[in-house]
Design a protein around this motif. Sequence first.
Motif, PDB file in Angstrom:
ATOM      1  N   ALA A  48       1.380  70.408  85.016  1.00  0.00           N
ATOM      2  CA  ALA A  48       2.338  70.383  83.920  1.00  0.00           C
ATOM      3  C   ALA A  48       3.664  69.792  84.371  1.00  0.00           C
ATOM      4  O   ALA A  48       4.269  68.980  83.670  1.00  0.00           O
ATOM      5  CB  ALA A  48       2.552  71.794  83.370  1.00  0.00           C
ATOM      6  N   GLN A  49       4.117  70.178  85.557  1.00  0.00           N
ATOM      7  CA  GLN A  49       5.418  69.700  86.010  1.00  0.00           C
ATOM      8  C   GLN A  49       5.391  68.232  86.363  1.00  0.00           C
ATOM      9  O   GLN A  49       6.369  67.517  86.177  1.00  0.00           O
ATOM     10  CB  GLN A  49       5.880  70.513  87.217  1.00  0.00           C
ATOM     11  CG  GLN A  49       6.252  71.940  86.874  1.00  0.00           C
ATOM     12  CD  GLN A  49       6.863  72.646  88.058  1.00  0.00           C
ATOM     13  OE1 GLN A  49       7.295  71.998  89.001  1.00  0.00           O
ATOM     14  NE2 GLN A  49       6.900  73.956  88.003  1.00  0.00           N
ATOM     15  N   PRO A  57      12.079  60.286  79.320  1.00  0.00           N
ATOM     16  CA  PRO A  57      11.717  61.344  78.395  1.00  0.00           C
ATOM     17  C   PRO A  57      10.578  60.979  77.475  1.00  0.00           C
ATOM     18  O   PRO A  57       9.967  61.839  76.866  1.00  0.00           O
ATOM     19  CB  PRO A  57      13.021  61.548  77.603  1.00  0.00           C
ATOM     20  CG  PRO A  57      13.749  60.260  77.724  1.00  0.00           C
ATOM     21  CD  PRO A  57      13.388  59.698  79.046  1.00  0.00           C
ATOM     22  N   LYS A  58      10.249  59.686  77.385  1.00  0.00           N
ATOM     23  CA  LYS A  58       9.153  59.259  76.530  1.00  0.00           C
ATOM     24  C   LYS A  58       7.864  59.050  77.300  1.00  0.00           C
ATOM     25  O   LYS A  58       6.941  58.386  76.851  1.00  0.00           O
ATOM     26  CB  LYS A  58       9.539  57.967  75.828  1.00  0.00           C
ATOM     27  CG  LYS A  58      10.759  58.120  74.915  1.00  0.00           C
ATOM     28  CD  LYS A  58      11.071  56.839  74.219  1.00  0.00           C
ATOM     29  CE  LYS A  58      12.287  56.967  73.308  1.00  0.00           C
ATOM     30  NZ  LYS A  58      12.608  55.726  72.607  1.00  0.00           N
ATOM     31  N   GLU A 186      14.351  73.475  76.960  1.00  0.00           N
ATOM     32  CA  GLU A 186      12.936  73.112  76.843  1.00  0.00           C
ATOM     33  C   GLU A 186      12.413  72.538  78.156  1.00  0.00           C
ATOM     34  O   GLU A 186      11.251  72.766  78.519  1.00  0.00           O
ATOM     35  CB  GLU A 186      12.755  72.107  75.702  1.00  0.00           C
ATOM     36  CG  GLU A 186      12.911  72.726  74.317  1.00  0.00           C
ATOM     37  CD  GLU A 186      12.766  71.692  73.220  1.00  0.00           C
ATOM     38  OE1 GLU A 186      12.760  70.473  73.549  1.00  0.00           O
ATOM     39  OE2 GLU A 186      12.668  72.088  72.042  1.00  0.00           O
ATOM     40  N   ASP A 187      13.269  71.804  78.856  1.00  0.00           N
ATOM     41  CA  ASP A 187      12.857  71.303  80.162  1.00  0.00           C
ATOM     42  C   ASP A 187      12.609  72.459  81.127  1.00  0.00           C
ATOM     43  O   ASP A 187      11.647  72.433  81.899  1.00  0.00           O
ATOM     44  CB  ASP A 187      13.938  70.367  80.705  1.00  0.00           C
ATOM     45  CG  ASP A 187      13.530  69.713  82.016  1.00  0.00           C
ATOM     46  OD1 ASP A 187      12.785  68.713  81.965  1.00  0.00           O
ATOM     47  OD2 ASP A 187      13.945  70.210  83.078  1.00  0.00           O
ATOM     48  N   LEU A 188      13.455  73.472  81.084  1.00  0.00           N
ATOM     49  CA  LEU A 188      13.227  74.655  81.895  1.00  0.00           C
ATOM     50  C   LEU A 188      11.941  75.358  81.498  1.00  0.00           C
ATOM     51  O   LEU A 188      11.186  75.849  82.347  1.00  0.00           O
ATOM     52  CB  LEU A 188      14.411  75.629  81.786  1.00  0.00           C
ATOM     53  CG  LEU A 188      15.741  75.186  82.392  1.00  0.00           C
ATOM     54  CD1 LEU A 188      16.791  76.270  82.167  1.00  0.00           C
ATOM     55  CD2 LEU A 188      15.594  74.914  83.875  1.00  0.00           C
ATOM     56  N   THR A 257      17.076  66.758  85.035  1.00  0.00           N
ATOM     57  CA  THR A 257      16.067  66.998  84.010  1.00  0.00           C
ATOM     58  C   THR A 257      15.282  65.715  83.758  1.00  0.00           C
ATOM     59  O   THR A 257      15.507  64.688  84.389  1.00  0.00           O
ATOM     60  CB  THR A 257      16.728  67.475  82.716  1.00  0.00           C
ATOM     61  OG1 THR A 257      17.582  66.428  82.215  1.00  0.00           O
ATOM     62  CG2 THR A 257      17.568  68.728  82.961  1.00  0.00           C
ATOM     63  N   ALA A 258      14.350  65.786  82.803  1.00  0.00           N
ATOM     64  CA  ALA A 258      13.574  64.597  82.454  1.00  0.00           C
ATOM     65  C   ALA A 258      14.453  63.502  81.869  1.00  0.00           C
ATOM     66  O   ALA A 258      14.129  62.317  81.945  1.00  0.00           O
ATOM     67  CB  ALA A 258      12.474  64.969  81.452  1.00  0.00           C
ATOM     68  N   ASP A 259      15.613  63.898  81.287  1.00  0.00           N
ATOM     69  CA  ASP A 259      16.533  62.911  80.723  1.00  0.00           C
ATOM     70  C   ASP A 259      17.492  62.345  81.759  1.00  0.00           C
ATOM     71  O   ASP A 259      18.334  61.518  81.427  1.00  0.00           O
ATOM     72  CB  ASP A 259      17.353  63.555  79.592  1.00  0.00           C
ATOM     73  CG  ASP A 259      16.455  64.002  78.444  1.00  0.00           C
ATOM     74  OD1 ASP A 259      15.418  63.345  78.242  1.00  0.00           O
ATOM     75  OD2 ASP A 259      16.796  64.981  77.771  1.00  0.00           O
TER      76      ASP A 259
END
Length: 895
Positions: A48-49, A57-58, A186-188, A257-259
């Motif tokens: 998942a990670q 992010p996409k 949500e990233d967490l 984060t993913a962003d």
Amino acid sequence: MPSGRLVLLSSCAVSSASGQLSEPGCPPPCSQLLPSEHWTRWSHTLSAQSATCSRDPKGPAPTAGLAGGRDREREASPTRKSGRTRPAHFGTAGSSTTGGSWGSGTRGAASTQLRSRSAGGTSHLPPLQGEDGFRILMRPEGDSIPLVEVSTSETAAPEQWDYVLVADRRTQRSPWRVRQQRRFLEDLERKGFRYTVKEDKEKVYFGVQADSRIFDLYRALLMEPKGPTPQGESARSTLIPTTTRIRIINFVLNSETADGDTFRNLVEGRVFETKFPLHKGEEGLKKEWARWRHMVRKQPIDEIRDYFGEKVALYFAWLGWYTYMLVPAAVAGLAIFLSGFSLFHASQISKEICEAHDVLLCPRGDHKRKYQRLSDTCTFAKLTHLFDNEGTVLFAIFMALWATVFLEIWKRQRARVVLHWDLYGWDEDQEEVALELINCPDYKLRPHQHSYLRSTIILVLSLLMICLMIGMAHVLVVYRVLAAAVFSNSALPFLEDQVTTAVVVTGALVHYVTILIMTKVNKNVALKLCDYEKPRTFSERESKFTIKFFTLQFFAHFSSLIYIAFILGRINGHPGKTVRLAGLWKLEECHLSGCMMDLFVQMAIIMGLKQTLSNCMEYLGPWLGHKYRSMRGHDSRDPELRDWQRNYRLNPVNPFSLFDEFMEMMIQYGFTTIFVAAFPLAPLLALFSNLVEIRLDAIKMVRLRQRLVPRKAKDIGTWLQVLETIGVLAVIANGMIIAFTSEFIPRVVYKYRYGPCRDGARPKVDCLAGYVNHSLSVFHTKDFQDPVKTEGSENVTECRYRDYRNALDYNFSEQFWILLAIRLAFLILFEHVALLIKLVAAWFVPDVPQSVKNKVLEEKYRGLQEKLGCRQAGLRPRAPPPTSAPTSSPKSTDV
């Protein structure tokens, strides 16, 4: 309520699930590194990670795991989706919302139907019913990686939140900031975190808790079970200390984060205000440690380690040992100081000065110049013997030996403590890489790099800053020259008569203020230089920052003292031909009783202010800030929210909170050792200061500040090299003070070469009889070239001044060059003897006790025996028994 989950397992789990040994050498399989109820979910978390730690992010969504399952669950559930589209406001004041989705209630326990796509189509897996289930599915192509469905029935435990994020309530009016908060949370959540939302009239609080699988993964990467165990026996979960939980959570929160955002970026954008771990279970430390009444009580180092982590515990262990070792140094310094009282009336030099009523000293200033009788300096001459006597040399050698013994015995103490904490082979680089992998399984290792261009630029910039620090010392010189001119024209009789004393005292105060200002400048410069150097890890950044910041601080604190000790009064020229600043003002001269008095006063004022005023501000600042915030706040009726509010109102901490405490002690250690020959009371002042400092730091950390993020460590790091460097500098500086600043060498040379006792004679008079007349040069008043008339010069034909010059041409006399040669010879001899004593002491006292070495050797021997027996018997490593304390230890490959 039972729930079904589909997880992707690695190949190492297959061998464990099928009951096969993966290696004949019996290494522990994955199922034994993780608890039995979580080991199948470990690889699921990695899957998942790995799909969510991407910068894009996409990027593609994961096909299996909690992240993908929860996203599909939200899409399929209209109720949950409506919960996520509620308005940006979180509800009424004092309300709380708990769950993984934004603004929703507690996540439902209904089973989630997950899907696994394959080349042959889509396979639908119905949820398992009843008790826990276990199913292995193979892909149609015969892929060797199975799909395992596990259903667990777990009793929900009371939620204990580890971390709290805080945002201003006004941020909820900005849709952009609300979206940023949602993305971050949500990233967490995708990384295995849970959160809850609470709010009061001013702030919004986000309680954060990490799933136990994150800590299981940490244990799997960095810990290994001890002892053999029969094949198939499962390992039980090892409790993760609270300090480790907080450290892991803090690392994930600070990561990108993913962003591509970090929490620091969000704070700068006012999306969040701050974050902090919660104070929980500190009552014992408050009662037994963080109290003024326990100033002389032994510190509970193990309890400090359990609450604040190893790095803070090692700081207090080092500070306690440093304070303990100051006792003999303080006693020796006080004895040297008090022994000077015996010379008050017995000293031949003091008698000659006090009886020299007919000896006139040459004028020192430009304004209202007048001659001064040598007998007027009688009191200062007696005071000088308190710190400039025959015992000064022995005390300087003693302090060189003391510094070495202190460090060597501390290394032994540290080795015992680290072995007791089972951290002897712990590796900091391995820890940081493990945390990176826990945060993002696709983490790419950053190799060590070195750029000669960057190093050259940093070296040049550092040298420029050091030149600036030296320039600040010259500014102080200019101040002292101008102050002397101003005080000479003062209308106050006291200032007019005591110009030199007033200049020394005010100069020390200006120096102290300069230190306070330059400390902030030096910290910012050191940070910029570290950022430009681009260190690989946080620990490497901290080490580089320590070296740069301490170097700049050293010159900021000691440049003025170096000028007073070795330059002041030596470049002034002589009466009738003085060196002037900008051709206008005469350079400052030493005190009439000698330059040692200037150095003593400067040291006394700076150390006194730093030990009193700085400690008062260090305590009153956080105490008043905490009281002010507590009076302004309003407590909630919710006990949990009230506890968060209490933690929020404490003074904030930063990554440099502990660093600042270490730096303060390093500077004090420098004052205690480097110029101790001129100020033998320095160890005594440091001892009293440290007794207060220990409890002051304890009260700040436990009662007045938010909880420090625990950090693991097995030593005090770069600070040990700083201490060793200070020890070497102390030998050099004290040798130079005795040789060039003190009157020790001139007295000894006069006694055995020029005095009554020369050539082995035994006269009835004192061997130093006539020393004062020998040490003062003669100047003829007719050679004054200054137009300003000197008061009382009508009947004066000559005056005296401190120097060794001829009376005819005022060039340096033979005695000057003989003294200079002997001074240099003494300096070389003193430094070599002192350094030799340091080396012998370092060799004589081993860094690591033999008991510690034997204990580590025995553990290695038992480990090899167990592996040998395990291989012969065909057994796997044994897990710890259920009733025993956790026995997992960090993997170690070196000692």
